[in-house]
Motif scaffolding. Structure first.
Motif, PDB file in Angstrom:
ATOM      1  N   LYS A 192       0.833  -1.198   0.000  1.00 40.33           N
ATOM      2  CA  LYS A 192       0.000   0.000   0.000  1.00 40.33           C
ATOM      3  C   LYS A 192       0.877   1.261   0.000  1.00 40.33           C
ATOM      4  O   LYS A 192       0.638   2.200  -0.749  1.00 40.33           O
ATOM      5  CB  LYS A 192      -0.902  -0.046   1.240  1.00 40.33           C
ATOM      6  CG  LYS A 192      -2.057   0.890   1.223  1.00 40.33           C
ATOM      7  CD  LYS A 192      -2.933   0.612   2.436  1.00 40.33           C
ATOM      8  CE  LYS A 192      -3.914   1.718   2.631  1.00 40.33           C
ATOM      9  NZ  LYS A 192      -4.702   1.574   3.829  1.00 40.33           N
ATOM     10  N   LYS A 195       1.438   4.322  -2.891  1.00 44.38           N
ATOM     11  CA  LYS A 195       1.314   5.743  -2.572  1.00 44.38           C
ATOM     12  C   LYS A 195       2.568   6.490  -3.028  1.00 44.38           C
ATOM     13  O   LYS A 195       2.475   7.567  -3.629  1.00 44.38           O
ATOM     14  CB  LYS A 195       1.103   5.929  -1.078  1.00 44.38           C
ATOM     15  CG  LYS A 195       0.872   7.358  -0.677  1.00 44.38           C
ATOM     16  CD  LYS A 195       0.576   7.474   0.809  1.00 44.38           C
ATOM     17  CE  LYS A 195       0.259   8.898   1.207  1.00 44.38           C
ATOM     18  NZ  LYS A 195      -0.053   9.008   2.630  1.00 44.38           N
ATOM     19  N   ARG A 241       2.530   6.844  -6.791  1.00 43.98           N
ATOM     20  CA  ARG A 241       1.609   7.913  -7.214  1.00 43.98           C
ATOM     21  C   ARG A 241       2.265   9.275  -7.073  1.00 43.98           C
ATOM     22  O   ARG A 241       2.206  10.109  -7.971  1.00 43.98           O
ATOM     23  CB  ARG A 241       0.345   7.896  -6.353  1.00 43.98           C
ATOM     24  CG  ARG A 241      -0.682   6.917  -6.769  1.00 43.98           C
ATOM     25  CD  ARG A 241      -1.908   6.927  -5.860  1.00 43.98           C
ATOM     26  NE  ARG A 241      -2.433   8.252  -5.647  1.00 43.98           N
ATOM     27  CZ  ARG A 241      -2.887   8.681  -4.463  1.00 43.98           C
ATOM     28  NH1 ARG A 241      -2.856   7.909  -3.399  1.00 43.98           N
ATOM     29  NH2 ARG A 241      -3.382   9.890  -4.348  1.00 43.98           N
ATOM     30  N   LEU A 297      -2.901  12.392  -8.338  1.00 43.45           N
ATOM     31  CA  LEU A 297      -3.072  12.404  -6.887  1.00 43.45           C
ATOM     32  C   LEU A 297      -4.535  12.366  -6.459  1.00 43.45           C
ATOM     33  O   LEU A 297      -4.828  12.125  -5.302  1.00 43.45           O
ATOM     34  CB  LEU A 297      -2.396  13.654  -6.292  1.00 43.45           C
ATOM     35  CG  LEU A 297      -0.889  13.758  -6.546  1.00 43.45           C
ATOM     36  CD1 LEU A 297      -0.371  15.076  -5.999  1.00 43.45           C
ATOM     37  CD2 LEU A 297      -0.149  12.595  -5.913  1.00 43.45           C
ATOM     38  N   VAL A 298      -5.433  12.615  -7.372  1.00 43.27           N
ATOM     39  CA  VAL A 298      -6.842  12.719  -6.997  1.00 43.27           C
ATOM     40  C   VAL A 298      -7.492  11.347  -6.866  1.00 43.27           C
ATOM     41  O   VAL A 298      -7.031  10.357  -7.435  1.00 43.27           O
ATOM     42  CB  VAL A 298      -7.643  13.565  -8.026  1.00 43.27           C
ATOM     43  CG1 VAL A 298      -7.096  14.971  -8.090  1.00 43.27           C
ATOM     44  CG2 VAL A 298      -7.652  12.914  -9.389  1.00 43.27           C
ATOM     45  N   GLU A 299      -8.589  11.352  -6.099  1.00 39.63           N
ATOM     46  CA  GLU A 299      -9.353  10.120  -5.945  1.00 39.63           C
ATOM     47  C   GLU A 299      -9.851   9.670  -7.317  1.00 39.63           C
ATOM     48  O   GLU A 299     -10.244  10.482  -8.139  1.00 39.63           O
ATOM     49  CB  GLU A 299     -10.550  10.361  -5.020  1.00 39.63           C
ATOM     50  CG  GLU A 299     -10.156  10.624  -3.599  1.00 39.63           C
ATOM     51  CD  GLU A 299     -11.353  10.787  -2.679  1.00 39.63           C
ATOM     52  OE1 GLU A 299     -12.460  10.353  -3.039  1.00 39.63           O
ATOM     53  OE2 GLU A 299     -11.161  11.355  -1.605  1.00 39.63           O
ATOM     54  N   SER A 341      -8.009   8.023  -9.610  1.00 46.47           N
ATOM     55  CA  SER A 341      -6.937   7.674 -10.542  1.00 46.47           C
ATOM     56  C   SER A 341      -6.597   6.192 -10.375  1.00 46.47           C
ATOM     57  O   SER A 341      -6.912   5.577  -9.361  1.00 46.47           O
ATOM     58  CB  SER A 341      -5.698   8.545 -10.305  1.00 46.47           C
ATOM     59  OG  SER A 341      -5.080   8.205  -9.080  1.00 46.47           O
ATOM     60  N   GLU A 342      -5.945   5.645 -11.387  1.00 45.57           N
ATOM     61  CA  GLU A 342      -5.640   4.207 -11.370  1.00 45.57           C
ATOM     62  C   GLU A 342      -4.818   3.810 -10.143  1.00 45.57           C
ATOM     63  O   GLU A 342      -5.147   2.848  -9.448  1.00 45.57           O
ATOM     64  CB  GLU A 342      -4.888   3.833 -12.645  1.00 45.57           C
ATOM     65  CG  GLU A 342      -4.470   2.374 -12.690  1.00 45.57           C
ATOM     66  CD  GLU A 342      -3.538   2.052 -13.850  1.00 45.57           C
ATOM     67  OE1 GLU A 342      -3.115   0.893 -13.919  1.00 45.57           O
ATOM     68  OE2 GLU A 342      -3.240   2.944 -14.665  1.00 45.57           O
ATOM     69  N   TYR A 383      -4.481   5.449  -7.361  1.00 43.11           N
ATOM     70  CA  TYR A 383      -5.268   5.691  -6.151  1.00 43.11           C
ATOM     71  C   TYR A 383      -6.171   4.486  -5.875  1.00 43.11           C
ATOM     72  O   TYR A 383      -6.266   4.019  -4.743  1.00 43.11           O
ATOM     73  CB  TYR A 383      -6.109   6.962  -6.311  1.00 43.11           C
ATOM     74  CG  TYR A 383      -6.986   7.242  -5.115  1.00 43.11           C
ATOM     75  CD1 TYR A 383      -6.481   7.948  -4.026  1.00 43.11           C
ATOM     76  CD2 TYR A 383      -8.303   6.797  -5.065  1.00 43.11           C
ATOM     77  CE1 TYR A 383      -7.282   8.196  -2.917  1.00 43.11           C
ATOM     78  CE2 TYR A 383      -9.101   7.044  -3.970  1.00 43.11           C
ATOM     79  CZ  TYR A 383      -8.586   7.745  -2.896  1.00 43.11           C
ATOM     80  OH  TYR A 383      -9.370   7.979  -1.798  1.00 43.11           O
ATOM     81  N   MET A 384      -6.807   3.981  -6.915  1.00 46.52           N
ATOM     82  CA  MET A 384      -7.716   2.849  -6.741  1.00 46.52           C
ATOM     83  C   MET A 384      -6.963   1.585  -6.332  1.00 46.52           C
ATOM     84  O   MET A 384      -7.435   0.807  -5.502  1.00 46.52           O
ATOM     85  CB  MET A 384      -8.517   2.608  -8.037  1.00 46.52           C
ATOM     86  CG  MET A 384      -9.443   3.758  -8.402  1.00 46.52           C
ATOM     87  SD  MET A 384     -10.532   4.293  -7.033  1.00 46.52           S
ATOM     88  CE  MET A 384     -11.544   2.863  -6.831  1.00 46.52           C
ATOM     89  N   GLN A 406      -4.253   1.499  -4.588  1.00 44.32           N
ATOM     90  CA  GLN A 406      -3.908   1.699  -3.182  1.00 44.32           C
ATOM     91  C   GLN A 406      -5.134   1.475  -2.292  1.00 44.32           C
ATOM     92  O   GLN A 406      -5.055   0.796  -1.277  1.00 44.32           O
ATOM     93  CB  GLN A 406      -3.363   3.108  -2.978  1.00 44.32           C
ATOM     94  CG  GLN A 406      -2.961   3.399  -1.551  1.00 44.32           C
ATOM     95  CD  GLN A 406      -2.555   4.853  -1.349  1.00 44.32           C
ATOM     96  OE1 GLN A 406      -2.508   5.626  -2.302  1.00 44.32           O
ATOM     97  NE2 GLN A 406      -2.292   5.204  -0.133  1.00 44.32           N
ATOM     98  N   GLN A 407      -6.274   2.016  -2.682  1.00 47.44           N
ATOM     99  CA  GLN A 407      -7.500   1.861  -1.900  1.00 47.44           C
ATOM    100  C   GLN A 407      -7.922   0.391  -1.816  1.00 47.44           C
ATOM    101  O   GLN A 407      -8.431  -0.051  -0.796  1.00 47.44           O
ATOM    102  CB  GLN A 407      -8.638   2.685  -2.516  1.00 47.44           C
ATOM    103  CG  GLN A 407      -8.472   4.174  -2.361  1.00 47.44           C
ATOM    104  CD  GLN A 407      -8.366   4.585  -0.909  1.00 47.44           C
ATOM    105  OE1 GLN A 407      -7.295   4.930  -0.436  1.00 47.44           O
ATOM    106  NE2 GLN A 407      -9.451   4.526  -0.196  1.00 47.44           N
TER     107      GLN A 407
END
Length: 111
Positions: free
Chosen positions: A50, A54, A57, A70-72, A74-75, A77-78, A80-81
């Motif tokens: 994880k 980050k 990114r 950096l925005v929610e 993005s590939e 970001y997803m 990592q989530q």
């Protein structure tokens, strides 16, 4: 007169005395300890993955000068989530393994 060294265990010279610490364990306790160790490794690996996403990114956004990375949504970001829930589940499993080990230790207190 003979010289005496320093000790954190006792005031007696180590040349004439020794301290032996011993744990008496059962197969059940050894299995519980192995389980805790495996859960710690699993949790660490997921957490590291994880963190690596980050960092990737942030680095990619910096190198490409693209704040959209950096925005929610993005590939990266997803990705990592998506590791969030497995990480939380691993932490719950680790806590349960640690509690099981404590239960075993408490069942067989040292007299």
């Amino acid at each position: 007169k003979r010289q005496v060294g320093n000790s954190t265990v006792s005031d007696v010279s180590s040349r004439s005395h020794a301290v032996l610490l011993m744990d008496i364990v059962s197969d059940e306790r050894l299995e519980a300890e192995r389980n805790v160790e495996q859960m710690e490794i699993k949790t660490r690996d997921i957490s590291n993955a994880k963190d690596d996403l980050k960092k990737e990114r942030l680095l990619r956004a910096y190198k490409e000068r693209d704040p959209d990375l950096l925005v929610e949504g993005s590939e990266l970001y997803m990705l990592q989530q998506n590791l969030g829930l497995p990480c939380e589940e691993a932490m719950v499993e680790l806590d349960a393994a640690r509690q099981a080990l404590l239960d075993v230790k408490n069942r067989y207190p040292i007299l």
